[in-house]
Design a protein around this motif. Structure first.
Motif, short mmCIF file in Angstrom:
data_model
loop_
_atom_site.label_atom_id
_atom_site.label_comp_id
_atom_site.label_asym_id
_atom_site.label_seq_id
_atom_site.Cartn_x
_atom_site.Cartn_y
_atom_site.Cartn_z
N GLU A 1 0.75 -1.31 0.02
CA GLU A 1 0.10 -0.12 0.18
C GLU A 1 1.31 1.38 -0.24
O GLU A 1 0.67 2.41 -0.16
CB GLU A 1 -0.86 0.20 1.31
N ILE A 2 1.99 0.81 0.59
CA ILE A 2 2.44 2.18 0.37
C ILE A 2 3.75 3.21 -0.81
O ILE A 2 3.76 3.51 -0.92
CB ILE A 2 3.83 2.14 2.18
N ALA A 3 4.17 1.34 -1.15
CA ALA A 3 4.69 1.37 -2.61
C ALA A 3 3.50 2.29 -3.72
O ALA A 3 3.44 2.99 -4.30
CB ALA A 3 4.97 0.32 -2.16
N ARG A 4 2.15 1.95 -3.23
CA ARG A 4 1.05 2.50 -4.47
C ARG A 4 1.32 3.62 -4.02
O ARG A 4 0.83 4.30 -5.23
CB ARG A 4 -0.31 1.30 -4.52
N ALA A 5 1.51 4.15 -3.44
CA ALA A 5 0.92 5.87 -2.84
C ALA A 5 2.06 6.02 -3.48
O ALA A 5 1.73 7.40 -3.93
CB ALA A 5 0.23 5.95 -0.92
N ASP A 6 2.58 5.91 -3.19
CA ASP A 6 4.15 6.35 -3.67
C ASP A 6 4.37 6.78 -5.17
O ASP A 6 4.90 7.40 -5.93
CB ASP A 6 5.41 6.13 -2.74
#
Length: 132
Positions: free
Chosen positions: A124-129
Motif C-alpha cells: 500500500e505504501i509503494a502504491r501510494a508513493d
C-alpha cells in the motif's frame, strides 16, 4: 505479543494481584487497570501495537484493523476500503475476533496473518508513493 501470549475469547490477558491469569474483552478493559499485558488476541495485538487500549480509536489502529480485515477477507486486486462507516468497521472487528476465536485456530496462523498484513502495508505504501 501474539507469539508469546496469544489469547482467545478476550482482547488481552494479564495477571491479577494474586498472580492469577485473567482475560478481558473490549467491554471489560477497565478490570485490567494499569497491570502489564501478558497476552493478546489478533485485535488486541493490533491495538497494543498502535499505542494500547487508550489508542483504540486512533487512526493508526483503525487503519491497521481495516488493512487486516482486507488482507483476510478482501482481494489483493481490490483497493482497501479505508475509513468505512462505523457500523461496517465494527462488523469487521467482529469478523476478526470470530476468526481469532475459532476453536481450531492457532497462534501460528495469527502470526502468519500479521506477517501478510505487514506485506500488504508495504504494498500500500509503494502504491501510494507511485501515485502521489
Amino acid at each position: 505479543m501474539v507469539g508469546s501470549g496469544w489469547v482467545q475469547h478476550g482482547w488481552f490477558a494479564y495477571r491479577d494481584e494474586h498472580g492469577e491469569h485473567r482475560t478481558v474483552t473490549a467491554a471489560t478493559l477497565q478490570r485490567m487497570g494499569d497491570r502489564p499485558i501478558t497476552g493478546a488476541c489478533l485485535v488486541g495485538a493490533i491495538v497494543q501495537a498502535g499505542g494500547g487500549p487508550a489508542a483504540v480509536r486512533s487512526q493508526p489502529v483503525q487503519r491497521a484493523l481495516d488493512l487486516t480485515w482486507h488482507t483476510l477477507h478482501g482481494s489483493e486486486h481490490e483497493p482497501v476500503h479505508w475509513c468505512p462507516a462505523p457500523p461496517v468497521r465494527a462488523a469487521h472487528v467482529r469478523d476478526l475476533t470470530r476468526w481469532n476465536d475459532q476453536p481450531a485456530r492457532t497462534s501460528a496462523e495469527v502470526l502468519s496473518l500479521l506477517r501478510a498484513v505487514e506485506r500488504a502495508a508495504g504494498e500500500e505504501i509503494a502504491r501510494a508513493d507511485a501515485h502521489p
